[in-house]
Design a protein around this motif. Structure first.
Motif, PDB file in Angstrom:
ATOM      1  N   VAL A  98       0.858  -1.172   0.000  1.00 58.74           N
ATOM      2  CA  VAL A  98       0.000   0.000   0.000  1.00 58.74           C
ATOM      3  C   VAL A  98       0.900   1.230   0.000  1.00 58.74           C
ATOM      4  O   VAL A  98       1.825   1.332   0.799  1.00 58.74           O
ATOM      5  CB  VAL A  98      -0.945   0.012   1.218  1.00 58.74           C
ATOM      6  CG1 VAL A  98      -1.799   1.273   1.233  1.00 58.74           C
ATOM      7  CG2 VAL A  98      -1.830  -1.242   1.202  1.00 58.74           C
ATOM      8  N   PHE A  99       0.603   2.159  -0.899  1.00 57.68           N
ATOM      9  CA  PHE A  99       1.386   3.385  -1.027  1.00 57.68           C
ATOM     10  C   PHE A  99       0.504   4.585  -0.728  1.00 57.68           C
ATOM     11  O   PHE A  99      -0.697   4.572  -0.977  1.00 57.68           O
ATOM     12  CB  PHE A  99       1.950   3.516  -2.445  1.00 57.68           C
ATOM     13  CG  PHE A  99       3.014   2.512  -2.762  1.00 57.68           C
ATOM     14  CD1 PHE A  99       4.355   2.829  -2.619  1.00 57.68           C
ATOM     15  CD2 PHE A  99       2.681   1.236  -3.180  1.00 57.68           C
ATOM     16  CE1 PHE A  99       5.334   1.903  -2.895  1.00 57.68           C
ATOM     17  CE2 PHE A  99       3.646   0.294  -3.465  1.00 57.68           C
ATOM     18  CZ  PHE A  99       4.992   0.632  -3.316  1.00 57.68           C
ATOM     19  N   ARG A 100       1.134   5.630  -0.208  1.00 55.02           N
ATOM     20  CA  ARG A 100       0.451   6.887   0.051  1.00 55.02           C
ATOM     21  C   ARG A 100       1.323   8.022  -0.473  1.00 55.02           C
ATOM     22  O   ARG A 100       2.549   7.947  -0.406  1.00 55.02           O
ATOM     23  CB  ARG A 100       0.246   7.028   1.565  1.00 55.02           C
ATOM     24  CG  ARG A 100      -0.961   7.823   1.935  1.00 55.02           C
ATOM     25  CD  ARG A 100      -1.252   7.774   3.436  1.00 55.02           C
ATOM     26  NE  ARG A 100      -1.939   6.531   3.765  1.00 55.02           N
ATOM     27  CZ  ARG A 100      -1.670   5.797   4.829  1.00 55.02           C
ATOM     28  NH1 ARG A 100      -0.742   6.149   5.675  1.00 55.02           N
ATOM     29  NH2 ARG A 100      -2.344   4.693   5.067  1.00 55.02           N
ATOM     30  N   ARG A 101       0.672   9.044  -1.016  1.00 55.62           N
ATOM     31  CA  ARG A 101       1.432  10.208  -1.485  1.00 55.62           C
ATOM     32  C   ARG A 101       2.086  10.915  -0.306  1.00 55.62           C
ATOM     33  O   ARG A 101       1.482  11.064   0.744  1.00 55.62           O
ATOM     34  CB  ARG A 101       0.523  11.209  -2.195  1.00 55.62           C
ATOM     35  CG  ARG A 101       0.232  10.858  -3.597  1.00 55.62           C
ATOM     36  CD  ARG A 101      -0.310  12.103  -4.306  1.00 55.62           C
ATOM     37  NE  ARG A 101      -0.866  11.757  -5.576  1.00 55.62           N
ATOM     38  CZ  ARG A 101      -0.161  11.715  -6.700  1.00 55.62           C
ATOM     39  NH1 ARG A 101       1.100  12.021  -6.704  1.00 55.62           N
ATOM     40  NH2 ARG A 101      -0.744  11.388  -7.829  1.00 55.62           N
ATOM     41  N   LYS A 102       3.322  11.362  -0.522  1.00 55.30           N
ATOM     42  CA  LYS A 102       4.034  12.137   0.496  1.00 55.30           C
ATOM     43  C   LYS A 102       3.585  13.587   0.351  1.00 55.30           C
ATOM     44  O   LYS A 102       4.215  14.370  -0.342  1.00 55.30           O
ATOM     45  CB  LYS A 102       5.540  12.028   0.317  1.00 55.30           C
ATOM     46  CG  LYS A 102       6.104  10.659   0.549  1.00 55.30           C
ATOM     47  CD  LYS A 102       7.614  10.728   0.546  1.00 55.30           C
ATOM     48  CE  LYS A 102       8.155   9.950  -0.623  1.00 55.30           C
ATOM     49  NZ  LYS A 102       9.581  10.095  -0.797  1.00 55.30           N
ATOM     50  N   GLN A 103       2.500  13.953   1.004  1.00 59.89           N
ATOM     51  CA  GLN A 103       1.952  15.288   0.845  1.00 59.89           C
ATOM     52  C   GLN A 103       2.699  16.315   1.677  1.00 59.89           C
ATOM     53  O   GLN A 103       2.723  17.484   1.333  1.00 59.89           O
ATOM     54  CB  GLN A 103       0.467  15.290   1.179  1.00 59.89           C
ATOM     55  CG  GLN A 103      -0.311  14.444   0.183  1.00 59.89           C
ATOM     56  CD  GLN A 103      -1.778  14.345   0.519  1.00 59.89           C
ATOM     57  OE1 GLN A 103      -2.220  14.785   1.560  1.00 59.89           O
ATOM     58  NE2 GLN A 103      -2.534  13.749  -0.379  1.00 59.89           N
ATOM     59  N   ALA A 104       3.306  15.877   2.779  1.00 60.13           N
ATOM     60  CA  ALA A 104       4.008  16.819   3.656  1.00 60.13           C
ATOM     61  C   ALA A 104       5.169  17.486   2.926  1.00 60.13           C
ATOM     62  O   ALA A 104       5.414  18.673   3.096  1.00 60.13           O
ATOM     63  CB  ALA A 104       4.503  16.113   4.911  1.00 60.13           C
TER      64      ALA A 104
END
Length: 182
Positions: free
Chosen positions: A130-136
């Motif tokens: 599972v991947f998540r965008r690095k929004q920080a």
């Protein structure tokens, strides 16, 4: 299945029967009783999968029909004539898909994907990342959340990652919280 003990074979078969009942109950609950699963161990095992994998690279929608041919219909999927017929019955040109699957481009794609799987530690099917965008950071890049999840029995972990869990156990989170206050 002859390479494992009778006890393990019996347990695995029981486990698979339980999962079939569970997925059929899910399908029924979701109003899709027509998607009944009739899983059983293939007479020819292990199943030679390179050509099936290449066929799916050519046409990803073949995953379901090929799975059912292997694990529900008990077909000899190493036989190109049978494979071609399954593909044709699924609404595609069996000969054309197999021709494309045998092209060097497709073979190279499968080799690259296999190398990537080995590199990241995938060890079987099903495996989930599972991947998540690095929004920080604002760079729009993707970061894997948690570890690789292997096996359908851990599908709830995948759902938790998707829902926002970061893979940190409650004990680890508590320890981090305490150490940050010291």
């Amino acid at each position: 299945m002859a390479a494992i003990s009778e006890q393990k074979r019996n347990y695995m078969q029981l486990d698979h029967r339980d999962w079939v009942r569970w997925w059929n109950a899910v399908n029924d609950q979701e109003g899709r009783p027509d998607r009944n699963i009739d899983f059983h161990w293939a007479d020819i095992f292990p199943i030679r999968t390179p050509m099936l994998l290449k066929a799916v690279l050519v046409e990803p929608k073949l995953v379901g029909p090929l799975f059912r041919a292997c694990w529900e219909s008990n077909l000899d999927m190493a036989n190109d004539d049978i494979l071609s017929k399954v593909i044709s019955d699924a609404g595609y040109s069996g000969p054309e898909v197999l021709q494309q699957a045998n092209e060097q481009k497709c073979k190279a794609d499968l080799r690259a994907r296999t190398a990537e799987a080995k590199e990241v530690g995938i060890n079987g099917v099903p495996s989930y990342r599972v991947f998540r965008r690095k929004q920080a950071q604002g760079d729009g890049g993707w970061k894997q959340i948690g570890d690789i999840v292997w096996g359908q029995d851990l599908i709830t972990d995948v759902e938790d990652y998707i829902a926002g869990w970061d893979g940190v156990t409650t004990a680890e989170a508590g320890a981090r919280s305490i150490s940050s206050k010291l």
